[in-house]
Design a protein around this motif. Structure first.
Motif, PDB file in Angstrom:
ATOM      1  N   THR A  83       0.830  -1.201   0.000  1.00 20.14           N
ATOM      2  CA  THR A  83       0.000   0.000   0.000  1.00 20.14           C
ATOM      3  C   THR A  83       0.868   1.256   0.000  1.00 20.14           C
ATOM      4  O   THR A  83       1.974   1.258   0.551  1.00 20.14           O
ATOM      5  N   GLY A  84       0.326   2.319  -0.582  1.00 24.76           N
ATOM      6  CA  GLY A  84       1.046   3.582  -0.576  1.00 24.76           C
ATOM      7  C   GLY A  84       1.249   4.103   0.832  1.00 24.76           C
ATOM      8  O   GLY A  84       2.331   4.586   1.188  1.00 24.76           O
ATOM      9  N   VAL A  85       0.206   4.000   1.674  1.00 26.71           N
ATOM     10  CA  VAL A  85       0.305   4.504   3.048  1.00 26.71           C
ATOM     11  C   VAL A  85       1.326   3.706   3.855  1.00 26.71           C
ATOM     12  O   VAL A  85       2.034   4.258   4.703  1.00 26.71           O
ATOM     13  N   GLY A  86       1.402   2.409   3.613  1.00 32.23           N
ATOM     14  CA  GLY A  86       2.346   1.573   4.345  1.00 32.23           C
ATOM     15  C   GLY A  86       3.777   1.747   3.887  1.00 32.23           C
ATOM     16  O   GLY A  86       4.712   1.752   4.703  1.00 32.23           O
ATOM     17  N   LYS A  87       3.977   1.887   2.584  1.00 29.55           N
ATOM     18  CA  LYS A  87       5.335   2.048   2.059  1.00 29.55           C
ATOM     19  C   LYS A  87       5.989   3.327   2.565  1.00 29.55           C
ATOM     20  O   LYS A  87       7.218   3.406   2.662  1.00 29.55           O
ATOM     21  N   PRO A 109       1.469 -11.582  -3.095  1.00 25.40           N
ATOM     22  CA  PRO A 109       0.907 -10.633  -4.058  1.00 25.40           C
ATOM     23  C   PRO A 109      -0.614 -10.596  -3.987  1.00 25.40           C
ATOM     24  O   PRO A 109      -1.266 -11.634  -3.925  1.00 25.40           O
ATOM     25  N   PHE A 110      -1.173  -9.395  -3.965  1.00 22.66           N
ATOM     26  CA  PHE A 110      -2.620  -9.224  -4.009  1.00 22.66           C
ATOM     27  C   PHE A 110      -3.106  -9.048  -5.439  1.00 22.66           C
ATOM     28  O   PHE A 110      -4.245  -9.373  -5.758  1.00 22.66           O
ATOM     29  N   THR A 111      -2.248  -8.502  -6.284  1.00 24.82           N
ATOM     30  CA  THR A 111      -2.540  -8.315  -7.704  1.00 24.82           C
ATOM     31  C   THR A 111      -1.254  -8.607  -8.478  1.00 24.82           C
ATOM     32  O   THR A 111      -0.181  -8.769  -7.875  1.00 24.82           O
ATOM     33  N   PRO A 112      -1.316  -8.648  -9.804  1.00 26.17           N
ATOM     34  CA  PRO A 112      -0.079  -8.838 -10.578  1.00 26.17           C
ATOM     35  C   PRO A 112       0.919  -7.695 -10.416  1.00 26.17           C
ATOM     36  O   PRO A 112       2.086  -7.825 -10.804  1.00 26.17           O
ATOM     37  N   TYR A 113       0.468  -6.583  -9.831  1.00 24.37           N
ATOM     38  CA  TYR A 113       1.327  -5.401  -9.703  1.00 24.37           C
ATOM     39  C   TYR A 113       1.957  -5.260  -8.309  1.00 24.37           C
ATOM     40  O   TYR A 113       2.761  -4.353  -8.086  1.00 24.37           O
ATOM     41  N   THR A 114       1.602  -6.143  -7.389  1.00 23.32           N
ATOM     42  CA  THR A 114       2.156  -6.054  -6.037  1.00 23.32           C
ATOM     43  C   THR A 114       3.652  -6.333  -6.059  1.00 23.32           C
ATOM     44  O   THR A 114       4.095  -7.329  -6.640  1.00 23.32           O
ATOM     45  N   GLN A 131      10.957  11.606  -3.841  1.00 23.19           N
ATOM     46  CA  GLN A 131       9.836  12.427  -4.304  1.00 23.19           C
ATOM     47  C   GLN A 131       8.942  12.931  -3.169  1.00 23.19           C
ATOM     48  O   GLN A 131       8.175  13.878  -3.357  1.00 23.19           O
ATOM     49  N   GLY A 132       9.034  12.312  -1.992  1.00 27.36           N
ATOM     50  CA  GLY A 132       8.298  12.817  -0.840  1.00 27.36           C
ATOM     51  C   GLY A 132       6.876  12.311  -0.710  1.00 27.36           C
ATOM     52  O   GLY A 132       6.168  12.682   0.234  1.00 27.36           O
ATOM     53  N   TYR A 133       6.420  11.467  -1.587  1.00 33.99           N
ATOM     54  CA  TYR A 133       5.102  10.837  -1.495  1.00 33.99           C
ATOM     55  C   TYR A 133       5.196   9.446  -2.104  1.00 33.99           C
ATOM     56  O   TYR A 133       6.186   9.109  -2.766  1.00 33.99           O
ATOM     57  N   SER A 134       4.186   8.628  -1.876  1.00 31.61           N
ATOM     58  CA  SER A 134       4.211   7.256  -2.390  1.00 31.61           C
ATOM     59  C   SER A 134       2.987   6.975  -3.253  1.00 31.61           C
ATOM     60  O   SER A 134       1.978   7.688  -3.177  1.00 31.61           O
ATOM     61  N   VAL A 135       3.088   5.919  -4.017  1.00 29.87           N
ATOM     62  CA  VAL A 135       2.004   5.530  -4.923  1.00 29.87           C
ATOM     63  C   VAL A 135       1.717   4.040  -4.770  1.00 29.87           C
ATOM     64  O   VAL A 135       2.635   3.225  -4.731  1.00 29.87           O
ATOM     65  N   ASP A 136       0.458   3.709  -4.628  1.00 26.18           N
ATOM     66  CA  ASP A 136      -0.007   2.330  -4.714  1.00 26.18           C
ATOM     67  C   ASP A 136      -0.543   2.167  -6.127  1.00 26.18           C
ATOM     68  O   ASP A 136      -1.643   2.621  -6.449  1.00 26.18           O
ATOM     69  N   ASN A 137       0.270   1.551  -6.969  1.00 26.50           N
ATOM     70  CA  ASN A 137      -0.066   1.437  -8.391  1.00 26.50           C
ATOM     71  C   ASN A 137      -0.804   0.121  -8.653  1.00 26.50           C
ATOM     72  O   ASN A 137      -0.248  -0.825  -9.195  1.00 26.50           O
ATOM     73  N   GLU A 138      -2.069   0.068  -8.213  1.00 21.68           N
ATOM     74  CA  GLU A 138      -2.900  -1.129  -8.365  1.00 21.68           C
ATOM     75  C   GLU A 138      -2.295  -2.327  -7.646  1.00 21.68           C
ATOM     76  O   GLU A 138      -2.509  -3.467  -8.042  1.00 21.68           O
ATOM     77  N   GLU A 139      -1.562  -2.093  -6.563  1.00 24.40           N
ATOM     78  CA  GLU A 139      -0.866  -3.157  -5.858  1.00 24.40           C
ATOM     79  C   GLU A 139      -1.748  -3.875  -4.840  1.00 24.40           C
ATOM     80  O   GLU A 139      -1.516  -5.039  -4.519  1.00 24.40           O
ATOM     81  N   MET A 140      -2.754  -3.173  -4.325  1.00 20.86           N
ATOM     82  CA  MET A 140      -3.654  -3.780  -3.347  1.00 20.86           C
ATOM     83  C   MET A 140      -4.947  -4.251  -4.005  1.00 20.86           C
ATOM     84  O   MET A 140      -5.524  -5.267  -3.607  1.00 20.86           O
ATOM     85  N   GLU A 141      -5.387  -3.523  -4.995  1.00 22.85           N
ATOM     86  CA  GLU A 141      -6.620  -3.874  -5.706  1.00 22.85           C
ATOM     87  C   GLU A 141      -6.492  -3.404  -7.148  1.00 22.85           C
ATOM     88  O   GLU A 141      -6.166  -2.245  -7.403  1.00 22.85           O
ATOM     89  N   GLU A 142      -6.729  -4.309  -8.092  1.00 23.98           N
ATOM     90  CA  GLU A 142      -6.623  -3.942  -9.507  1.00 23.98           C
ATOM     91  C   GLU A 142      -7.635  -2.854  -9.844  1.00 23.98           C
ATOM     92  O   GLU A 142      -8.784  -2.887  -9.396  1.00 23.98           O
TER      93      GLU A 142
END
Length: 203
Positions: A83-87, A109-114, A131-142
């Protein structure tokens, strides 16, 4: 008491009560800010805190796109690595602490992108620091992307995360930097109300 066989509350309960009180204080401070960010982005905005190796959602300013908000309901627990918040919290760990976390965690893996390969996770954390922020790129839910930033307490320590969550077709790659700036500003505003002074980091 081994003699009377009676129980009484220890100072541990005081510690736990203080933690709950702090979370209530955090939620009340953050509520106005996450509602404003939701109105600005028209995407749901979430407030979450770390609890061990998980993140727990405390509050959500819900957009009209509620069908997507399955794993971000208040009280839901999610792993740090997916997750973005966790990373964000992983990115602040010292090397030994991060190595221990990666060693004990079942990186499923939760999705193919995890991201489940340790070298890829470490590389991702380096990018978050830059960059100072994070991104969850479909890693938890497609089909769902999140952009998140850290909230700091008065001691300059990570206290919580705030995130923008929406459909990948709306939170597109070319809008991620824009959302990253917005969520970072929101997190900073909340941090300041918690007593955080970013100038102290450069003293």
């Amino acid at each position: 008491d081994p003699i009377t066989k009676q129980y009484s509350l220890s100072f541990r309960f005081l510690e736990l009560g203080t933690r709950v009180q702090q979370k209530i204080h955090l939620t009340s401070i953050a509520r106005h800010h996450i509602e404003r960010l939701m109105a600005e982005t028209r995407e749901s905005v979430n407030l979450s805190v770390r609890d061990g190796d998980s993140m727990v959602y405390l509050d959500i300013a819900q957009s009209n796109h509620s069908i997507l908000q399955l794993f971000t309901r208040p009280g839901a627990r999610i792993p740090l690595y997916a997750t973005g918040v966790g990373k964000l919290f992983l990115s602040k760990m010292e090397k030994d602490e991060l190595d221990a976390y990666l060693e004990r965690s079942n990186l499923t893996p939760f999705t193919p992108y995890t991201l489940v390969e340790k070298d890829k996770i470490i590389k991702e954390l380096e990018r978050i620091r830059r960059q100072g922020y994070s991104v969850d790129n479909e890693e938890m839910e497609e089909g769902v992307r999140c952009v998140a930033a850290l909230i700091f307490d008065h001691q300059g320590k990570p206290a919580a995360s705030v995130s923008i969550t929406g459909a990948a077709m709306r939170v597109t790659p070319d809008r991620i930097k824009f959302f990253g700036n917005l969520v970072s500003n929101c997190a900073l505003a909340i941090s300041r109300q918690l007593g955080y002074n970013p100038a102290k980091e450069f003293e």
